[in-house]
Write an enzyme that holds these catalytic residues in place. Sequence first.
Site, mmCIF file in Angstrom:
data_model
loop_
_atom_site.group_PDB
_atom_site.id
_atom_site.type_symbol
_atom_site.label_atom_id
_atom_site.label_comp_id
_atom_site.label_asym_id
_atom_site.label_seq_id
_atom_site.Cartn_x
_atom_site.Cartn_y
_atom_site.Cartn_z
ATOM 1 N N GLU A 41 0.834 -1.213 0.000
ATOM 2 C CA GLU A 41 0.000 0.000 0.000
ATOM 3 C C GLU A 41 0.867 1.261 0.000
ATOM 4 O O GLU A 41 0.554 2.238 -0.678
ATOM 5 C CB GLU A 41 -0.910 0.021 1.238
ATOM 6 C CG GLU A 41 -2.091 -0.910 1.131
ATOM 7 C CD GLU A 41 -3.023 -0.556 -0.012
ATOM 8 O OE1 GLU A 41 -3.349 0.636 -0.157
ATOM 9 O OE2 GLU A 41 -3.397 -1.453 -0.766
ATOM 10 N N CYS A 203 -15.956 2.560 -19.752
ATOM 11 C CA CYS A 203 -17.307 2.434 -19.174
ATOM 12 C C CYS A 203 -18.068 1.254 -19.763
ATOM 13 O O CYS A 203 -18.901 0.648 -19.082
ATOM 14 C CB CYS A 203 -18.090 3.725 -19.381
ATOM 15 S SG CYS A 203 -17.279 5.150 -18.645
ATOM 16 N N CYS A 206 -17.610 -1.673 -17.593
ATOM 17 C CA CYS A 206 -17.648 -1.419 -16.151
ATOM 18 C C CYS A 206 -18.953 -1.934 -15.533
ATOM 19 O O CYS A 206 -20.042 -1.650 -16.040
ATOM 20 C CB CYS A 206 -17.514 0.082 -15.900
ATOM 21 S SG CYS A 206 -17.597 0.490 -14.156
ATOM 22 N N CYS A 212 -23.921 4.920 -12.891
ATOM 23 C CA CYS A 212 -22.820 5.883 -12.705
ATOM 24 C C CYS A 212 -23.235 7.249 -13.253
ATOM 25 O O CYS A 212 -23.522 7.405 -14.448
ATOM 26 C CB CYS A 212 -21.573 5.373 -13.424
ATOM 27 S SG CYS A 212 -20.238 6.564 -13.400
HETATM 28 S S1 SF4 Z 1 -17.222 4.050 -12.597
HETATM 29 FE FE1 SF4 Z 1 -18.394 5.220 -14.083
HETATM 30 S S2 SF4 Z 1 -16.872 6.465 -15.120
HETATM 31 FE FE2 SF4 Z 1 -15.769 4.839 -14.108
HETATM 32 S S3 SF4 Z 1 -15.552 3.258 -15.679
HETATM 33 FE FE3 SF4 Z 1 -17.398 2.811 -14.463
HETATM 34 S S4 SF4 Z 1 -19.029 3.728 -15.608
HETATM 35 FE FE4 SF4 Z 1 -17.168 4.646 -16.366
#
Ligand code: SF4
Length: 354
Positions: A41, A203, A206, A212
């Site tokens: 860390e 994204c 993700c 988000c």
């Molecule tokens: S958290 Fe939001 S901004 Fe980040 S990769 Fe995922 S969808 Fe995209």
Amino acid sequence: MIQERLQHDISSKVLTWFDKSGRKDLPWQQNINPYRVWVSEIMLQQTQVATVIPFFVRFMEQLPTVAALAQSHEDQVLHLWTGLGYYSRARNLHKTAKIVCADHGGKFPNTVDTLSELPGIGRSTAGAITSIAFKKPAAILDGNVKRVLARYHAIDGWPGQSAVSKSLWQFAEAHIPEKRVADYSQAMMDLGATLCTRSKPDCDHCPLQTDCLAHEQGQPQRYPGKKPKKALPIKTTQMLMIKNPRGEILLEKRPSSGIWGGLWVFPQQENGACPEHYLDKLAVKASTVNSWQSYRHTFSHYHLDITPIEITLSDSPKMLMENNQQLWYNIQQPAEVGLAAPIKKLLAKLSQAQ
Ligand code: SF4
């Protein structure tokens, strides 16, 4: 709105993604214990995973336990850190190892509050040790996690501001799952490092995309806000690269606190000062003096314009070692000491020229 988003369960999505796609083969994810989590860390602060891996592996080979680190010499620790930068991290690591051995019987405390009292351990590192090594619920908020949360919740402003930091911690605490806290901490850091990256968030892959807010706004890179820029002051210095007739270079040890604390550097003097002035202290004469092109080294809080001056001595000084604060450095058989980054670069250039 904040209350509503505090209840969002992101952990199950993040854990499902981690099980399928997260990295599980990083060196600090093997043989997990508080010592290994702590060292990784600290190394990972402001430093990328790929850079840290060889440093971590070498560190663990030479100092595999907190007791070994506590008993080591500061020069060895700084040597193992040479190239990672931010050397106060290494000095604090050494101090903390000594405290853990002297005051805690060689065992790391297992609460965020007690860990945070140790030098160099902030709230996020304490949270990582508590959750990953002790498997107890604790929030982490390193650079990667800050970015994910700032984007997911569209939190405006620079995380260094206390109001912004407070909201991020609130969300970080609220999202801790009841189970698998160790995996969740690793998953959030990994998601920030591999998908929600600073300049090119992916994204489309993700697991948090559907809720988000930054993605919904179409501008994820807007978050987190940047630190307000200030013009950095400029300082100047001469670095004297003094070579004795055997080709060894004179280095001096810096005091243990302040810039480059505990590291070995060339003797320095004010720009414009006569190099011979320094040689008078050693009672030796130069056979050649050659000024190199000046260049800039930038610290987080100032620029340092360095003028390197290569000096070859006609004789070796009779007396040198004052309190072990000076040494003749042999480039071919280097001593195991910590070197500041500009010194390491200049030594490499000197070595090429030899
Ligand atoms: S958290 Fe939001 S901004 Fe980040 S990769 Fe995922 S969808 Fe995209």
